[in-house]
Design an enzyme around this catalytic site. Structure first.
Site, PDB file in Angstrom:
ATOM      1  N   HIS A  46      61.827  54.391  44.397  1.00 59.60           N
ATOM      2  CA  HIS A  46      63.195  54.627  44.886  1.00 59.60           C
ATOM      3  C   HIS A  46      63.555  56.115  44.862  1.00 59.60           C
ATOM      4  O   HIS A  46      64.148  56.621  45.800  1.00 59.60           O
ATOM      5  CB  HIS A  46      64.211  53.838  44.037  1.00 59.60           C
ATOM      6  CG  HIS A  46      64.083  52.356  44.208  1.00 59.60           C
ATOM      7  ND1 HIS A  46      64.523  51.452  43.280  1.00 59.60           N
ATOM      8  CD2 HIS A  46      63.550  51.624  45.223  1.00 59.60           C
ATOM      9  CE1 HIS A  46      64.269  50.225  43.703  1.00 59.60           C
ATOM     10  NE2 HIS A  46      63.675  50.300  44.879  1.00 59.60           N
ATOM     11  N   ASP A  59      60.176  46.428  46.685  1.00 62.07           N
ATOM     12  CA  ASP A  59      61.464  45.725  46.568  1.00 62.07           C
ATOM     13  C   ASP A  59      61.349  44.267  47.026  1.00 62.07           C
ATOM     14  O   ASP A  59      61.907  43.371  46.413  1.00 62.07           O
ATOM     15  CB  ASP A  59      62.544  46.402  47.427  1.00 62.07           C
ATOM     16  CG  ASP A  59      63.027  47.714  46.797  1.00 62.07           C
ATOM     17  OD1 ASP A  59      62.483  48.108  45.741  1.00 62.07           O
ATOM     18  OD2 ASP A  59      63.929  48.342  47.381  1.00 62.07           O
ATOM     19  N   ARG A  84      44.450  34.414  38.818  1.00 61.58           N
ATOM     20  CA  ARG A  84      44.785  35.521  37.927  1.00 61.58           C
ATOM     21  C   ARG A  84      46.019  36.228  38.490  1.00 61.58           C
ATOM     22  O   ARG A  84      45.968  36.789  39.577  1.00 61.58           O
ATOM     23  CB  ARG A  84      43.597  36.499  37.825  1.00 61.58           C
ATOM     24  CG  ARG A  84      43.955  37.736  37.026  1.00 61.58           C
ATOM     25  CD  ARG A  84      42.798  38.716  36.813  1.00 61.58           C
ATOM     26  NE  ARG A  84      43.325  39.857  36.097  1.00 61.58           N
ATOM     27  CZ  ARG A  84      43.329  41.116  36.550  1.00 61.58           C
ATOM     28  NH1 ARG A  84      42.746  41.431  37.701  1.00 61.58           N
ATOM     29  NH2 ARG A  84      43.887  42.069  35.852  1.00 61.58           N
ATOM     30  N   HIS A 129      50.253  44.700  34.188  1.00 63.27           N
ATOM     31  CA  HIS A 129      49.577  45.260  35.357  1.00 63.27           C
ATOM     32  C   HIS A 129      50.484  46.363  35.924  1.00 63.27           C
ATOM     33  O   HIS A 129      50.982  46.269  37.033  1.00 63.27           O
ATOM     34  CB  HIS A 129      49.274  44.169  36.379  1.00 63.27           C
ATOM     35  CG  HIS A 129      48.209  44.527  37.378  1.00 63.27           C
ATOM     36  ND1 HIS A 129      47.094  43.738  37.610  1.00 63.27           N
ATOM     37  CD2 HIS A 129      48.078  45.587  38.215  1.00 63.27           C
ATOM     38  CE1 HIS A 129      46.344  44.298  38.549  1.00 63.27           C
ATOM     39  NE2 HIS A 129      46.918  45.423  38.950  1.00 63.27           N
ATOM     40  N   ASN A 173      45.573  45.529  32.318  1.00 59.71           N
ATOM     41  CA  ASN A 173      44.743  45.737  33.493  1.00 59.71           C
ATOM     42  C   ASN A 173      44.450  47.221  33.643  1.00 59.71           C
ATOM     43  O   ASN A 173      45.347  48.010  33.915  1.00 59.71           O
ATOM     44  CB  ASN A 173      45.460  45.246  34.757  1.00 59.71           C
ATOM     45  CG  ASN A 173      44.606  45.472  36.002  1.00 59.71           C
ATOM     46  OD1 ASN A 173      43.583  44.808  36.180  1.00 59.71           O
ATOM     47  ND2 ASN A 173      44.986  46.430  36.841  1.00 59.71           N
ATOM     48  N   GLU A 174      43.186  47.591  33.427  1.00 59.89           N
ATOM     49  CA  GLU A 174      42.697  48.931  33.752  1.00 59.89           C
ATOM     50  C   GLU A 174      43.367  50.091  33.011  1.00 59.89           C
ATOM     51  O   GLU A 174      44.142  50.863  33.598  1.00 59.89           O
ATOM     52  CB  GLU A 174      42.809  49.173  35.256  1.00 59.89           C
ATOM     53  CG  GLU A 174      42.099  48.121  36.081  1.00 59.89           C
ATOM     54  CD  GLU A 174      42.140  48.430  37.563  1.00 59.89           C
ATOM     55  OE1 GLU A 174      42.940  49.277  37.980  1.00 59.89           O
ATOM     56  OE2 GLU A 174      41.345  47.834  38.299  1.00 59.89           O
ATOM     57  N   ASN A 317      36.822  45.006  36.349  1.00 60.12           N
ATOM     58  CA  ASN A 317      37.237  45.249  37.731  1.00 60.12           C
ATOM     59  C   ASN A 317      36.269  46.250  38.325  1.00 60.12           C
ATOM     60  O   ASN A 317      36.091  47.351  37.774  1.00 60.12           O
ATOM     61  CB  ASN A 317      38.649  45.837  37.794  1.00 60.12           C
ATOM     62  CG  ASN A 317      39.728  44.794  37.522  1.00 60.12           C
ATOM     63  OD1 ASN A 317      39.423  43.634  37.246  1.00 60.12           O
ATOM     64  ND2 ASN A 317      40.982  45.202  37.599  1.00 60.12           N
ATOM     65  N   TYR A 319      34.737  47.898  42.126  1.00 57.49           N
ATOM     66  CA  TYR A 319      34.833  47.976  43.590  1.00 57.49           C
ATOM     67  C   TYR A 319      33.740  48.820  44.219  1.00 57.49           C
ATOM     68  O   TYR A 319      33.294  48.555  45.324  1.00 57.49           O
ATOM     69  CB  TYR A 319      36.179  48.584  44.007  1.00 57.49           C
ATOM     70  CG  TYR A 319      37.372  47.701  43.760  1.00 57.49           C
ATOM     71  CD1 TYR A 319      38.020  47.695  42.519  1.00 57.49           C
ATOM     72  CD2 TYR A 319      37.860  46.861  44.748  1.00 57.49           C
ATOM     73  CE1 TYR A 319      39.122  46.877  42.282  1.00 57.49           C
ATOM     74  CE2 TYR A 319      38.962  46.043  44.530  1.00 57.49           C
ATOM     75  CZ  TYR A 319      39.588  46.049  43.299  1.00 57.49           C
ATOM     76  OH  TYR A 319      40.663  45.238  43.077  1.00 57.49           O
ATOM     77  N   GLU A 387      38.275  41.512  39.073  1.00 57.17           N
ATOM     78  CA  GLU A 387      38.634  41.988  40.415  1.00 57.17           C
ATOM     79  C   GLU A 387      37.393  42.531  41.102  1.00 57.17           C
ATOM     80  O   GLU A 387      36.555  43.191  40.472  1.00 57.17           O
ATOM     81  CB  GLU A 387      39.659  43.135  40.385  1.00 57.17           C
ATOM     82  CG  GLU A 387      41.080  42.709  40.166  1.00 57.17           C
ATOM     83  CD  GLU A 387      42.044  43.891  40.185  1.00 57.17           C
ATOM     84  OE1 GLU A 387      41.809  44.880  40.919  1.00 57.17           O
ATOM     85  OE2 GLU A 387      43.039  43.821  39.436  1.00 57.17           O
TER      86      GLU A 387
HETATM   87  C1  PNW Z   1      42.765  47.982  41.214  1.00 58.67           C
HETATM   88  N1  PNW Z   1      39.007  53.245  41.497  1.00 58.67           N
HETATM   89  O1  PNW Z   1      42.834  49.328  40.864  1.00 58.67           O
HETATM   90  C2  PNW Z   1      44.096  47.377  40.771  1.00 58.67           C
HETATM   91  O2  PNW Z   1      43.957  46.565  39.636  1.00 58.67           O
HETATM   92  C3  PNW Z   1      44.841  46.645  41.838  1.00 58.67           C
HETATM   93  O3  PNW Z   1      46.191  46.493  41.477  1.00 58.67           O
HETATM   94  C4  PNW Z   1      44.677  47.365  43.154  1.00 58.67           C
HETATM   95  O4  PNW Z   1      45.472  46.849  44.174  1.00 58.67           O
HETATM   96  C5  PNW Z   1      43.212  47.302  43.518  1.00 58.67           C
HETATM   97  O5  PNW Z   1      42.407  47.904  42.527  1.00 58.67           O
HETATM   98  C6  PNW Z   1      42.894  47.996  44.831  1.00 58.67           C
HETATM   99  O6  PNW Z   1      43.174  49.357  44.746  1.00 58.67           O
HETATM  100  C7  PNW Z   1      41.835  50.253  41.089  1.00 58.67           C
HETATM  101  O7  PNW Z   1      39.278  54.271  42.178  1.00 58.67           O
HETATM  102  C8  PNW Z   1      42.010  51.260  42.023  1.00 58.67           C
HETATM  103  O8  PNW Z   1      37.881  53.161  40.979  1.00 58.67           O
HETATM  104  C9  PNW Z   1      41.064  52.247  42.154  1.00 58.67           C
HETATM  105  C10 PNW Z   1      39.941  52.249  41.370  1.00 58.67           C
HETATM  106  C11 PNW Z   1      39.758  51.242  40.435  1.00 58.67           C
HETATM  107  C12 PNW Z   1      40.707  50.262  40.305  1.00 58.67           C
END
Ligand code: PNW
Length: 492
Positions: A46, A59, A84, A129, A173-174, A317, A319, A387
């Site tokens: 905001h 929002d 989850r 989170h 979370n993270e 998590n 990616y 994740e």
């Molecule tokens: C996750 N990285 O975060 C989060 O838990 C989610 O809320 C998010 O939407 C999802 O990834 C996608 O971005 C990360 O750069 C974001 O390694 C980036 C990284 C790791 C986790």
């Protein structure tokens, strides 16, 4: 290629479970309805909307606060074993403190939990989170060590009101995203820039908060509720740029130890505490910089023992991956930071497929390597992938690139289970639906369901990847030839 063929022959074990994930701020909307208090994402979006790529906010997001029945139906249609999701702290405790509980917030999550259980879907709850109640930020947020006890009071409320039906808990979370990005590099709320300091103080509080919330469960609730408490820590796989180079090998190991081990080592290693290499490096750098002692706080022996072993499973998590090498001298930052403490340069291979997110490139083998790394370093813990997912910008329903991502990453999970004997018990796809992607707003989509954000009703539509995951859950196998009805074939 031989591995790929093999992976296709393997099946997921009989008791292996699949689920999908979301997070409160990213989907709920109703930011000031139902008695909810303000949190740091409300405040930041905001007051500083220029920090969000499209100037947007959560929002209204996916309006999931009003769509419990519909969202549970999507989950039923998918056939997932668990869901989850996270609880919005300020929906339960509007000021963050446990003196005043907001019954409307409890009612909302009770309804969701009850509908899930009626559908035979296990509720898998993340307590935090990222949406910290704003009043707690005003007393400093996570770098304030006193937040640990305030978090434990919140966890106590959750165990008390939901623990009769909820048996799977994730505290945080993270930690790296919360702390390094929230308080050092400004990529997440509250977007502070206390580099080299804020992230370390924050993570220290978080680890103590996690340990205490875990111990509280075993002291007061476990006997009656019989559930489990864990934590989710994110990491990419960091690999040497040149496998023959000991320098690169060290750069990769140092990176994973000081990004991931930072949070995982105190909980999952046999010795507990921060990794030795991290303590040594931050101390040396700090002294060089003129600090009287290390910028990395230290635990007491009692805290080390309290945190060590405080997780019933390792939530992961993951990616993406990168290659690491020694950082060229002229790139070394001349100011304190976690990045300078690590002193390595990591990058994605230009050969890897890209996604809708600048940080996410596709290297499925990295997941298998990471699972093996964790198994070896932390004595073969139960690993739950909490994740894993892929973003695009176009939001196309015929999302072949997301299908390719899930198929290839899941193949690596199969190889890790069958060949490397890694104890992976659950897999969670991010995300059930397109949602508010933090500083990227609505410009990047991770959903297996499309959400139309221009429509006031926020209609959800299953993408091809939803049907493909459903098929994997049903058959326990990966089938590259499967094209769900109504979609056009992918060109592999
Ligand atoms: C996750 N990285 O975060 C989060 O838990 C989610 O809320 C998010 O939407 C999802 O990834 C996608 O971005 C990360 O750069 C974001 O390694 C980036 C990284 C790791 C986790």
């Amino acid at each position: 290629y031989a591995c790929v063929v093999k992976a296709q022959e393997y099946e997921f074990p009989e008791d292996f479970q699949f689920g999908v994930a979301t997070a409160s701020y990213q989907i709920e909307g109703a930011w000031d309805h139902g008695g909810k208090g303000e949190n740091i994402w409300d405040r930041m979006t905001h007051e500083r909307s220029y920090l969000i790529e499209d100037g947007s906010n959560g929002d209204h997001a996916c309006l999931s606060y009003y769509k419990t029945e519909e969202d549970v139906q999507l989950l039923k249609d998918l056939g997932v074993h668990f869901y989850r999701f996270s609880i919005s702290w300020s929906r339960i405790l509007p000021t963050g403190h446990a003196n005043k509980i907001n019954q409307e917030g409890i009612d909302y999550y009770n309804d969701l939990i009850d509908r899930l259980i009626a559908a035979e879907i296990t509720p898998f709850i993340t307590m935090f989170h990222w949406d910290l109640p704003q009043p707690l930020q005003e007393i400093g947020g996570w770098p304030n060590a006193l937040l640990a006890d305030i978090f434990v009071d919140y966890a106590d409320v959750l165990y008390k009101v939901f623990g009769d039906r909820v048996k799977d808990w994730i505290t945080f979370n993270e930690p790296a995203q919360i702390c390094e990005q929230g308080y050092a590099t400004a990529d997440k709320a509250p977007a502070y820039t206390q580099e080299g300091i804020g992230g370390y103080l924050c993570a220290h509080t978080l680890l103590i908060a996690h340990g205490k919330a875990y111990r509280l469960y075993y002291q007061d609730y476990h006997e009656e509720q019989q559930g489990r408490v864990g934590i989710t820590i994110d990491t990419g796989m960091y690999m040497p740029a040149d496998e023959e180079s000991p320098d690169d090998e060290e750069a990769a190991e140092r990176t994973i130890q000081m990004y991931y081990g930072w949070h995982a080592h105190p909980i999952f290693s046999a010795d507990g505490d921060y990794p030795q290499i991290m303590k040594d490096r931050v101390l040396a750098k700090s002294l060089e910089e003129g600090f009287p002692k290390s910028r990395l706080p230290s635990f007491t022996d009692a805290e080390i023992a309290m945190i060590r072993g405080s997780s019933d499973f390792l939530g992961l998590n993951h990616y993406t991956s990168s290659y690491c090498t020694t950082i060229p001298d002229e790139w070394v930052l001349q100011r304190p930071s976690n990045y300078a403490d690590i002193e390595a340069w990591c990058y994605a291979s230009p050969d890897w497929e890209t996604s809708g997110s600048s940080w996410l490139t596709v290297y499925p083998e990295g997941l298998r390597k990471l699972l093996i790394w964790i198994k070896e370093r932390y004595n073969n813990p139960e690993i739950i992938i909490t994740e894993n997912g892929f973003s695009d910008k176009d939001g196309s329903l015929n999302d072949c690139r997301r299908v390719n991502y899930f198929n290839s990453y899941l193949e690596q999970v199969l190889l890790a289970i069958h060949v490397d004997k890694v104890n992976v018990t659950r897999y969670t796809a991010w995300s059930l639906m397109d949602n508010f992607e933090w500083r990227r707003g609505y410009t990047e989509r991770f959903g297996i369901h499309h959400v139309d954000f221009d429509d006031d009703e926020r209609p959800r539509t299953a993408k091809m990847s939803a049907y493909v995951l459903k098929n994997i859950i049903l058959t326990k196998k990966i089938n590259w030839d499967y094209t769900p009805g109504g979609f056009s074939e992918c060109d592999w």
